[in-house]
Design an enzyme around this catalytic site. Sequence first.
Site, PDB file in Angstrom:
ATOM      1  N   ARG A 256       0.875  -1.179   0.000  1.00 21.60           N
ATOM      2  CA  ARG A 256       0.000   0.000   0.000  1.00 21.60           C
ATOM      3  C   ARG A 256       0.914   1.231   0.000  1.00 21.60           C
ATOM      4  O   ARG A 256       1.551   1.527   0.994  1.00 21.60           O
ATOM      5  CB  ARG A 256      -0.901  -0.028   1.224  1.00 21.60           C
ATOM      6  CG  ARG A 256      -1.396   1.346   1.556  1.00 21.60           C
ATOM      7  CD  ARG A 256      -2.451   1.465   2.601  1.00 21.60           C
ATOM      8  NE  ARG A 256      -2.258   0.883   3.901  1.00 21.60           N
ATOM      9  CZ  ARG A 256      -1.555   1.429   4.901  1.00 21.60           C
ATOM     10  NH1 ARG A 256      -0.902   2.562   4.740  1.00 21.60           N
ATOM     11  NH2 ARG A 256      -1.507   0.840   6.068  1.00 21.60           N
ATOM     12  N   HIS A 260      -3.441   4.309   4.894  1.00 24.19           N
ATOM     13  CA  HIS A 260      -4.510   3.305   5.016  1.00 24.19           C
ATOM     14  C   HIS A 260      -5.832   3.875   4.493  1.00 24.19           C
ATOM     15  O   HIS A 260      -6.506   3.269   3.679  1.00 24.19           O
ATOM     16  CB  HIS A 260      -4.656   2.881   6.474  1.00 24.19           C
ATOM     17  CG  HIS A 260      -5.879   2.078   6.736  1.00 24.19           C
ATOM     18  ND1 HIS A 260      -6.030   0.794   6.274  1.00 24.19           N
ATOM     19  CD2 HIS A 260      -7.024   2.380   7.389  1.00 24.19           C
ATOM     20  CE1 HIS A 260      -7.216   0.340   6.639  1.00 24.19           C
ATOM     21  NE2 HIS A 260      -7.841   1.283   7.307  1.00 24.19           N
ATOM     22  N   TYR A 269       4.419   5.444  11.393  1.00 21.37           N
ATOM     23  CA  TYR A 269       4.782   4.047  11.640  1.00 21.37           C
ATOM     24  C   TYR A 269       5.669   3.406  10.581  1.00 21.37           C
ATOM     25  O   TYR A 269       6.078   2.273  10.745  1.00 21.37           O
ATOM     26  CB  TYR A 269       3.527   3.200  11.864  1.00 21.37           C
ATOM     27  CG  TYR A 269       2.479   3.294  10.764  1.00 21.37           C
ATOM     28  CD1 TYR A 269       2.602   2.548   9.593  1.00 21.37           C
ATOM     29  CD2 TYR A 269       1.372   4.127  10.906  1.00 21.37           C
ATOM     30  CE1 TYR A 269       1.645   2.630   8.587  1.00 21.37           C
ATOM     31  CE2 TYR A 269       0.407   4.212   9.914  1.00 21.37           C
ATOM     32  CZ  TYR A 269       0.547   3.464   8.752  1.00 21.37           C
ATOM     33  OH  TYR A 269      -0.400   3.545   7.767  1.00 21.37           O
TER      34      TYR A 269
HETATM   35  C1  LIG Z   1     -13.541  -6.294  12.655  1.00 19.25           C
HETATM   36  C2  LIG Z   1     -12.813  -5.036  12.418  1.00 19.25           C
HETATM   37  N1  LIG Z   1     -11.886  -4.618  13.296  1.00 19.25           N
HETATM   38  C3  LIG Z   1     -11.231  -3.456  13.109  1.00 19.25           C
HETATM   39  C4  LIG Z   1     -11.483  -2.691  12.017  1.00 19.25           C
HETATM   40  C5  LIG Z   1     -10.742  -1.371  11.836  1.00 19.25           C
HETATM   41  N2  LIG Z   1      -9.870  -1.483  10.674  1.00 19.25           N
HETATM   42  C6  LIG Z   1     -10.281  -1.105   9.443  1.00 19.25           C
HETATM   43  S1  LIG Z   1      -9.204  -1.510   8.276  1.00 19.25           S
HETATM   44  C7  LIG Z   1      -8.118  -2.157   9.391  1.00 19.25           C
HETATM   45  C8  LIG Z   1      -6.849  -2.774   8.903  1.00 19.25           C
HETATM   46  C9  LIG Z   1      -7.091  -3.826   7.868  1.00 19.25           C
HETATM   47  O1  LIG Z   1      -5.892  -4.319   7.381  1.00 19.25           O
HETATM   48  P1  LIG Z   1      -5.837  -5.426   6.262  1.00 19.25           P
HETATM   49  O2  LIG Z   1      -6.780  -6.525   6.563  1.00 19.25           O
HETATM   50  O3  LIG Z   1      -4.413  -5.799   6.072  1.00 19.25           O
HETATM   51  O4  LIG Z   1      -6.399  -4.707   4.955  1.00 19.25           O
HETATM   52  P2  LIG Z   1      -5.904  -3.371   4.251  1.00 19.25           P
HETATM   53  O5  LIG Z   1      -6.636  -2.225   4.901  1.00 19.25           O
HETATM   54  O6  LIG Z   1      -4.440  -3.266   4.419  1.00 19.25           O
HETATM   55  O7  LIG Z   1      -6.327  -3.483   2.824  1.00 19.25           O
HETATM   56  C10 LIG Z   1      -8.629  -2.046  10.674  1.00 19.25           C
HETATM   57  C11 LIG Z   1      -7.931  -2.469  11.892  1.00 19.25           C
HETATM   58  C12 LIG Z   1     -12.455  -3.152  11.120  1.00 19.25           C
HETATM   59  N3  LIG Z   1     -12.791  -2.455  10.023  1.00 19.25           N
HETATM   60  N4  LIG Z   1     -13.091  -4.312  11.326  1.00 19.25           N
END
Ligand SMILES: Cc1ncc(C[n+]2csc(CCOP(=O)(O)OP(=O)(O)O)c2C)c(N)n1
Lengths: 360, 324
Positions: A256, A260, A269
């Site tokens: 990415r 985020h 970070y």
């Molecule tokens: C169940 C849940 N916990 C926490 C969140 C908050 N949150 C949104 S995106 C994220 C990180 C997700 O990372 P990843 O699965 O690697 O996907 P990326 O965003 O990098 O595409 C978090 C912690 C959420 N959306 N859903």
Amino acid sequence: MSQQQTYPVQLVQPDGRRVLDKEHGALVADVDAGRLRQLYRDMVITRRIDVEATALQRQGQLGLWPPLLGQEAAQVGSAHALHPDDYVFCSYRETAVAYCRGVPPEQLTALWRGVSHHCWDPDEVKMTNANIVVGSQGLHATGYAFAAHLDGADIATIAYFGDGATSQGDLAEALGFAAAWSAPVVFFCQNNQWAISEPVSVQSHVPLVRRADGYGIPGVQVDGNDVLAVLAVTRRAVERARTGAGPTFIEAMTYRMGPHTTADDPTRYRTAADTEFWAQRDPIERVRLLLDREGDLSPEFVQQVTGEADEVARRLRTATIEMPDPDPVRMFDNVYATEHPLMTEERQQLSAHLAEGAQS
Amino acid sequence: MITTFAAALNVGLRRAMEDDAKVVLLGEDIGRLGGVFRVTDTLQKDFGEHRVIDTPLAESGIVGTAFGMALRGYRPVVEIQFDGFVYPAFDQIVSQVAKIHNRTAGKVKAPLTIRIPFGGGIGAVEHHSESPEVYFAHTAGLRVVSPSTPADAYSMIRQAISLDDPVIFFEPKRRYWDKADVDFEGEPDLPLHKARVRTRGADATVVAYGGTVATALTAAKIAAEEGHSLEVIDLRSLSPIDVDTIAESVDKTGRLVIVHEAPVFAGLGAEIAARVTERCFYHLEAPVLRVGGYDIPYPPAKLEKHHLPDPDRILAAVDRCLAA
Ligand SMILES: Cc1ncc(C[n+]2csc(CCOP(=O)(O)OP(=O)(O)O)c2C)c(N)n1
């Protein structure tokens, strides 16, 4: 069970040279210069969409935007492996997949502008709306795939999720169900190295692809910034599913490049050096170099694609800015498929309240 | 010291960690990032990665392992990133954490604090503005609290962490950036279960909690300009409820309006109304009224101003009771 993959599948190197991999090369043998240009075009356009949406957020037109910058090959490559009747279960970052499924650019931003909980009609393009609760779509894709199998339909489903999502119980359960049912589902993990501020090492001490092993699901790790390689492995997985051979887990190694979401500050970070390393492996630049190297890229074509991308961005911008705020009483619509008295009562209450406000 | 709500919590967590080496923090992105709302900012730098723990992205895992740590004598403070993501941990909270003390005949305690940023008003997307407090208030064995000011944020987080029972600690996220004077040296001026009378008044009582307390205070100011004095009570503890403080007020004013942003149907307002009706039946001059969110999924950001109780809707309810 597939052989244990010890390296990510790659068909094109970062400098645009081809990799000699007969096994996976054969899966994309039909991809000629014309088809490659199409992949290039979709990647350029989706990057343009992403950059435009990010700008719209910065200008206050969107409340939030989750950029896909850097993940174009993983999304476009996998989306091109799907048949129109396959069903896509996404998370929130799959803008390029949505575009490739035929979602008009005008429909990509409603959720992020805060005017609606959805952007497009899921059944029209066979792709769900954004799923924000991380990981739950893995189960939905598995259930849908199993139901399709029961119906005798030769389709696959694909579940997109991130590296962080692999830690959720829902995904572990999805892998278990998919294996037990031999469900025609493809688990497509975009390992973009980060879950907000957490590096993938917080989620796992082994390559994520090995999670599949424990469930008896074949896994393959692919260079996620190599659109051809992603197309190849996803085609094979989709084919496996469609022909009844069961689920596959794909780990696309990507990065990415941006924050985020637009609310995030990645400088807290991660280092610029890390990002720079991946910038050298840009997925669009790689295809450009390949096409260039093989004499299939004319300045006219590049210009034409840029023009197209600008046009798409213009449509996205105009449509977003012109999206009106919804009528407040519409809040009560669609809460239930069958309206019940409480909704009717509260709709009337709000109408009356609004009318009073209008009078005073 | 003038501090934001988020910074007051940060100091509270820091002091708790300084005072007791068994206090550990667990959550997603709470380390280097300092949490998405920066409540844990700098704590990992100062206390290390084993006390401020960036966990895998798994809420059931976070609460379940924190529970395990509590069984070993630790006092974990869990951060759930947003209200809408507590549901994967729901089973751990209601089936395990809430019941352990009772199930073990009082032998085992679960001194866990589960911090949840909750409620709307920040223009967020789906699943980021929920008010799930009643699910927890309905579960015996849990304490449920929600501060509404920086000073209470500081004192209540300290009290929650030192309590031997599990506490669901709801932080009204639209108040994170509110500033006020906080005395970081003093002791808490109220027990955790007590409500706080925020303004004295004679004409009607307004009970609110979390994000809507400030809204109720604004309504009281407007009412004062119109010649009505409202007594505003900040509930603070959602389970148990401090019925005494509310009843005392209603005995005086004869009128009660309850405000919360959670959907009204089967909400906390219903519980308060029933208890106050029982206690103050002969003092009530009007039916107890509730002002809250509609009974719908939290709407898209552009509509939340219509969904959230505003001073206008509170005053309309006050007028209705005054007319009765
Ligand atoms: C169940 C849940 N916990 C926490 C969140 C908050 N949150 C949104 S995106 C994220 C990180 C997700 O990372 P990843 O699965 O690697 O996907 P990326 O965003 O990098 O595409 C978090 C912690 C959420 N959306 N859903």
